[in-house]
Design an enzyme around this catalytic site. Structure first.
Site, mmCIF file in Angstrom:
data_model
loop_
_atom_site.group_PDB
_atom_site.id
_atom_site.type_symbol
_atom_site.label_atom_id
_atom_site.label_comp_id
_atom_site.label_asym_id
_atom_site.label_seq_id
_atom_site.Cartn_x
_atom_site.Cartn_y
_atom_site.Cartn_z
ATOM 1 N N GLY A 47 0.477 5.393 -3.911
ATOM 2 C CA GLY A 47 0.864 5.477 -2.495
ATOM 3 C C GLY A 47 1.727 4.287 -2.162
ATOM 4 O O GLY A 47 2.433 3.767 -3.023
ATOM 5 N N CYS A 89 6.775 2.789 -1.145
ATOM 6 C CA CYS A 89 7.926 3.087 -2.016
ATOM 7 C C CYS A 89 7.776 4.331 -2.896
ATOM 8 O O CYS A 89 8.671 5.170 -2.924
ATOM 9 C CB CYS A 89 8.218 1.896 -2.909
ATOM 10 S SG CYS A 89 8.672 0.455 -1.961
#
Ligand SMILES: NC(=O)c1ccc[n+]([C@@H]2O[C@H](COP(=O)([O-])OP(=O)(O)OC[C@H]3O[C@@H](n4cnc5c(N)ncnc54)[C@H](O)[C@@H]3O)[C@@H](O)[C@H]2O)c1
Length: 437
Positions: A265, A268
């Site tokens: 997660g 980016c």
């Protein structure tokens, strides 16, 4: 050592010639008369770099011969190597009938004998096959249990066709999935002289490593090709991009990100996977792997949710809210997603993450958490010990050393769902559960 090799295909023919080169005395066994005749004439039954010379040399020195007669090959063999094919059956599973037949044949030939013998499975088989399927088969055929005179090991083969002799001489590693010390010692003795790290493990881990390796190689090829298509569609020189991409041995071509844990997660990875997918779609390039990475991540999150729900107990405390320890970045944190789903399922939830200070959150980060978990401020627990005491289920994403200490000290009697793979947690006396190990 005196070794019998069953199956003189790519693996068996190369192993035979190379083991003879190492000084062993090898007898090959195959059902094909043509292959046996070729080897006995000093000719290799396959086309491979260096194999013709090696086979001719080994046969002329009397270290390598072939026969159709399994019993004759086994008369004074100390070990046998099984390298028959395991092709895909009609239903998509590997067809293990050739391996079964050979193991039963070896057992029958060894029956009633008194010499020690180690059977080494080199064919690629699914995890659990050696221990749960082939061990009982061998014991039944030989009429005696393993652990006495007879031993069994799984030892995967990592050669690449085309350069298999070089790969035999310099494998990435030698993996020995041994059921006993005797089995391990015999396999290790067979490869003495081959320079590579020797790793001892269980047969099922060894079997898994072979399948994982080929799945990984397939994934790498498909990823590179998919990346090439997407970049080409965007007018980029993909060959140059990938050439530079692989220079990163810290994050790209490295053990980084290759440990089972929790979903990815943060600000980016999901965003940039979606960017790649949109570039592909704009350029009409197919991007199933990029999409599958997001889908697989979602499946992992759902598996964690299912693990919590399967406990049948509540309330719960979640350790870790930010996408990784030591930051207050909550954007697209998988722990936020898990918390949001648990709340949606009616769980009374407390969250411990000292890096997330609600009063200091700003901008997009604040917007994101307020949208995902509107009352998250009330859920943030100040005291980890109190939070553990009040919970029935402890969900461990990440924590500071002090907060982890609270779980280790007070976790007894609680259900502990470990999303991180932290080995310390297994021994804390809680009912330890996990999602991917
Ligand atoms: N080819 C590779 O590069 C490679 C690399 C690593 C692992 N493997 C695995 O090794 C195994 C063998 O692969 P391969 O490519 O050498 O297969 P292959 O098809 O080239 O050879 C298998 C040989 O086994 C023989 N055979 C079949 N039944 C037999 C029996 N009852 N007794 C004796 N011989 C018998 C066949 O005649 C054939 O010569 C497979 O499980 C494969 O997945 C292959």
């Amino acid at each position: 050592m005196r070794v019998a090799i069953f199956g003189l295909g790519y693996v068996g023919a190369v192993s035979g010639a190379c083991l003879a080169e190492l000084g062993h005395e090898v007898v090959g066994v195959d059902v094909s008369d043509a292959k046996i005749d070729m080897i006995n004439r000093g000719e290799a039954p396959i086309v491979e770099e260096m194999i013709a010379e090696l086979t001719a040399g080994a046969v002329s020195m009397g270290r390598f011969r072939a026969t159709k007669d399994a019993a004759a090959a086994l008369i004074d063999a100390e070990a046998s190597l099984v390298s028959v094919g395991t092709p895909t059956a009609r239903d998509g599973t590997p067809d293990l009938s050739f391996v079964d037949a050979v193991v039963a044949e070896i057992g029958a030939a060894l029956k009633g004998g008194d010499r020690p013998h180690t059977v080494i499975i080199r064919s690629t088989v699914p995890p659990g096959t050696t221990e749960r399927r082939l061990a009982p088969l061998l014991e039944k055929a030989a009429g005696e249990p393993l652990g006495g005179r007879l031993s069994l090991a799984f030892n995967p083969e990592f050669l690449r066709e085309g350069r298999s002799v070089r790969d035999f001489r310099q494998p990435p590693f030698t993996i020995i999935g041994a059921l006993s010390d005797k089995a391990y010692d015999d396999v290790a003795r067979l490869y003495a002289g081959v320079e590579s790290e020797v790793v001892r493990t269980t047969p099922e881990v060894a079997e898994s490593i072979k399948l994982l390796s080929n799945a990984w190689h397939g994934l790498k090829v498909a990823f590179a090709n998919e990346a090439g298509r997407i970049l080409k569609a965007a007018g980029v020189d993909s060959r140059r991009a990938l050439e530079i991409f692989v220079k990163d041995a810290v994050l790209n071509i490295s053990p980084a990100y290759l440990r089972p844990g929790f979903a990815f997660g943060g600000s980016c990875l999901p965003k940039d996977l979606r960017a790649m997918i949109s570039i592909a779609e704009r350029g009409r390039a197919a991007a199933p792997i990029m999409k599958a990475a997001l889908a697989s991540n979602e499946a992992h999150l759902e598996a964690a949710l299912a693990a919590v729900r399967a406990c049948g107990r509540r309330p719960a405390v979640l350790f870790g809210l930010a996408f990784k320890p030591g930051t207050d970045d909550l954007r697209e944190s998988p722990y936020v997603a898990l918390a949001e789903r648990l709340i949606g399922k009616g769980y009374a939830l407390k969250i411990v993450d000292p890096y997330v200070d609600a009063s200091r959150l700003m901008g997009k980060n604040k917007e994101f958490i307020e949208r995902e978990i509107p009352h998250f401020v009330e859920m943030m627990a100040k005291d980890a010990e109190e939070a553990v005491d009040a919970a029935e289920i402890v969900i461990y994403g990440h924590a500071t050393g002090v907060d982890k200490g609270a779980i280790l000290e007070r976790g007894v009697g609680k259900i502990l769902i470990d999303l991180s793979g932290d080995k310390d947690l297994e021994a804390c006396g809680a009912d330890y559960r996990s999602v991917a190990w």
